[in-house]
Every structure is written in structure tokens, then in C-alpha cells.
Enzyme design. Structure first.
Site: not given
Length: 408
Positions: A94-95, A169
């Protein structure tokens, strides 16, 4: 019996919540998850509360995973990560877009070495489009996708503020896990892996059951409550001071009559003010007031639930998280697990919700690991490295770890 994902190996390049919760789900379902952290670690390692240098936030999302700490900015570190990817089934990262490419770990690079890899990329706005390079955290995405405005407009008197809960999220982690499982299933038929590009902003639209209504243009029948809106459903206080929520909009057709019979106010059914949905919405304060007045005479939650259930209305007590986790229901369902706090005690965290008829009990297993605690074990087990090779990687700072100091 084996766990559903037994034999699946996941490389976890994620941090904070959207990725870690996804990979914890995969771990709870039986996958081997190897969390790959940079030398400065997942930022949730620096949160509180904590014991024995192990934060409870980090522990909840990462228990059961093995931890290695690689300097991916080094050629040696990225090369080792690529070798690990060759032996993996799944990668989750999740960069921001472009970061994995910088490390030499793009989907193209990994799939060239391992065509069976299922590779999931979680970003704020996706890997394409004009917003792809924007920084994105849950409160920002929730603001951009209508949730913050909706919460302010419905129930907060037009006051807009960020939510305590990181909905963007968590919802994204669930949809990412679903995508991973679908890709693994397709791989059984095709023999090939694939890339999954999942945007938090799109997820927030996908899970918002009222988007259709926001986008609707045209006339609306005034004798129906729009889009099953929940904001007008009653929250009441009982005689003993306990709060309860009741499901069902009291202005809706049929539901209004259920309420009035339950609270013994059938006289209001024939009141011309409440003859239509529009009229009931116009005088909703009167309807809600009558429900609240009745509830205030009921001695306890069990009695109100009994009364409402007789009229096909559902209700629930307003509880704290601690109260529900200490309930008989939670004990019976094993809804809360105790995990090692790495000091002889335990943390209590939510357990996995699945109950499979043909698999062993699944859920959180293993202890939360310190950064890089499993460096040597993983590199020996997965890549067959020798102790001397591992020692050299430590000396050159390709590998690192952070263990708590022993107290004497």
C-alpha cells in the site's frame, strides 16, 4: 482438516491499516504471511498503549505474521525481496504509486520472475488518473468521497468533522482481500496470477448504499422514505438510564403502525397528521417523542426488546466495546482472542469472524513480532541462506532488527 489458505505464502509490504488488516485476514485464514518492513518500521510500532515495546495497535493488525526488516533502497535488499517474491503466492502493498517500481518490485518485475504471483496494490485514488499521486489517508478519502459531508448533513446538524474510525482503510482491506481470493481462485483455472489495482476512494463509493440516491435525478414519490435512511431511527433512554437503538424508520409505511402498536399509541394511527409518510416526516418530532416517552417507562432492555420483538421491531443496547467483548455472546462465539504481549501477559484483540463447517477453527494465531525478529528464520527457510550470508547482510545493514532490551 486444513485451514482454507494453508500452503499460501503472502509477502506483506504494507503498513498502518488498509494493508495490514487485509493480510491479517489472509493469515487468519491459514496463509503464511511474511511482513517486510523498512529499517524504520511500520509507523504503528510507535503508537500507544504498549507493553514490552509492543504496541497493542500493531499487535491487533499483525499478530500471526513473521517479520523481516529489509532495506529495500539498497540493491541487495531489493534483490532479496524479489527472490522472496519468486517463492510467494501473493504480494500486498500500500505504497503510493511508483514506490514499488523504485525498489525494483513492480508487478511487471515480479511477474516476470513469478508469473503465478497475485499482486494487490492499495492506493488512495488508484494507479491511474489525475489523482494518483495525491497523499491519502482515511480521513482525507472519507472527505473526498462524501462520507464526511453525509455524516455532517444527517445527524451532526451540519457540523463536519473527521470520524474516529478509519472506514476507508478497513473497507478497502476487506475488498482487497476479496480481490486476492478471487485472483487465487482464477489462478487455479488459468495457472496465471495478476495485478489488482484497488483505490480507497472507489471502495468508499462501492460500500456507500446511498450513492444511487445521491445520483438520482427526477421526481420522488413523497409517500416513501428515501433510500432506507437510518438517521431517523430512534435512540431511546429506558427507566434505568440505559440507551437502546431501534431499527426501522417510524415514518415508513407499515413500520409506523408497528411502532404505534408497540408503544400503545394506536390513537396516532388515525391522527390525520400521520396519515401519510410526508405528514409523518413533517411531524417526526412528535412521533419520536411518543416513542421516547414510552421507552422511559420501560424498566430494562430485556423488557423493551421483548415488547418490540412482539411487533417485529429489532432493538439493541448501546454498549461500549468492552461491554460487548465481555458478554456471554462474545465468549460463546470466541469473538475476542488473547495474544501474547511479549512479556508474559496478553492483549485482547478481535478474533476472525468465520466459522467453517469443513475447516479447523480459524483466527489470529501466533504472537506479534518485533521488527526483523524472523530475519534469519525466513531467509533460511525460504531462500536457503547460510548463517554466514545472513550475518553479512546484517553487517552491511541490508537486514536490521529492533528487539527490546533485556531487563536485568
Amino acid at each position: 482438516m486444513t485451514a482454507p489458505l494453508d500452503g499460501i505464502r503472502v509477502l506483506d509490504f504494507t503498513r498502518v491499516l488498509s494493508g495490514p488488516h487485509c493480510t491479517r485476514m489472509l493469515s487468519d485464514l491459514g496463509a503464511e504471511v511474511i511482513k517486510v518492513e523498512p529499517p524504520d518500521g511500520d509507523i504503528t510500532r510507535f503508537t500507544s498503549p504498549r507493553r514490552n515495546s509492543m504496541p497493542s495497535y500493531y499487535a491487533q493488525q499483525n499478530a500471526g505474521k513473521r517479520s523481516i526488516s529489509l532495506n529495500l533502497a539498497s540493491d541487495e535488499g531489493s534483490a532479496i525481496a524479489l527472490r522472496l517474491a519468486e517463492q510467494a503466492d501473493v504480494i500486498v502493498e500500500n505504497f503510493r504509486p511508483g514506490v514499488m517500481e523504485k525498489f525494483g518490485l513492480s508487478y511487471e518485475a515480479v511477474s516476470a520472475a513469478n508469473p503465478r504471483i497475485v499482486y494487490a496494490s492499495i492506493t488512495g485514488y488508484g494507479a491511474t488518473g489525475p489523482w494518483k499521486n495525491r497523499r491519502a489517508y482515511a480521513p482525507v478519502v472519507q472527505a473526498e468521497t462524501g462520507l464526511t459531508k453525509s455524516q455532517g448533513d444527517h445527524g451532526r446538524d451540519g457540523v463536519y468533522r473527521t470520524d474516529r474510525h478509519s472506514h476507508a482503510d478497513v473497507y478497502t482491506s476487506l475488498d482487497a482481500a476479496a480481490g486476492v481470493l478471487a485472483a487465487l481462485y482464477q489462478r487455479e483455472r488459468t495457472g496465471r496470477g495478476q495485478w489488482i489495482d484497488i483505490a480507497m476512494a472507489q471502495v468508499m463509493l462501492y460500500v456507500n448504499e446511498h450513492v444511487h440516491d445521491e445520483l438520482y435525478d427526477g421526481d420522488v414519490d413523497p409517500d416513501w422514505v428515501r433510500s432506507f435512511g437510518n438517521e431517523s431511527q430512534p435512540v431511546v433512554t429506558l427507566a434505568d438510564g440505559t440507551g437502546m437503538a431501534i431499527a426501522g424508520n417510524p415514518a415508513s409505511k407499515g413500520t409506523f403502525e408497528m411502532y404505534m402498536r408497540a408503544i400503545e399509541r394506536t390513537d396516532l394511527i388515525d391522527d390525520p397528521r400521520f396519515a401519510t409518510v410526508a405528514g409523518r416526516l413533517e411531524h417526526l418530532d412528535v412521533v419520536l417523542g411518543a416513542i421516547a416517552e414510552f421507552a422511559a417507562t420501560v424498566p430494562n432492555t430485556a423488557e423493551l426488546e421483548r415488547i418490540l420483538a412482539e411487533h417485529r421491531l429489532a432493538s439493541g443496547t448501546i454498549r461500549s466495546v468492552r461491554e460487548v467483548c465481555d458478554s456471554e455472546w462474545a465468549r460463546e462465539r470466541n469473538a475476542v482472542a488473547e495474544i501474547d504481549d511479549r512479556g508474559g501477559g496478553t492483549y485482547r484483540v478481535p478474533n476472525a469472524p468465520w466459522k467453517f463447517s469443513d475447516a479447523p477453527d480459524v483466527g489470529v494465531s501466533g504472537s506479534p513480532r518485533y521488527r526483523g525478529e524472523d530475519n534469519a528464520e525466513v531467509l533460511r527457510d525460504v531462500l536457503g541462506m547460510s548463517d554466514d550470508e545472513i550475518a553479512t547482510l546484517v553487517d552491511t545493514e541490508v537486514l536490521s532488527q529492533h528487539l527490546p532490551r533485556r531487563r536485568h
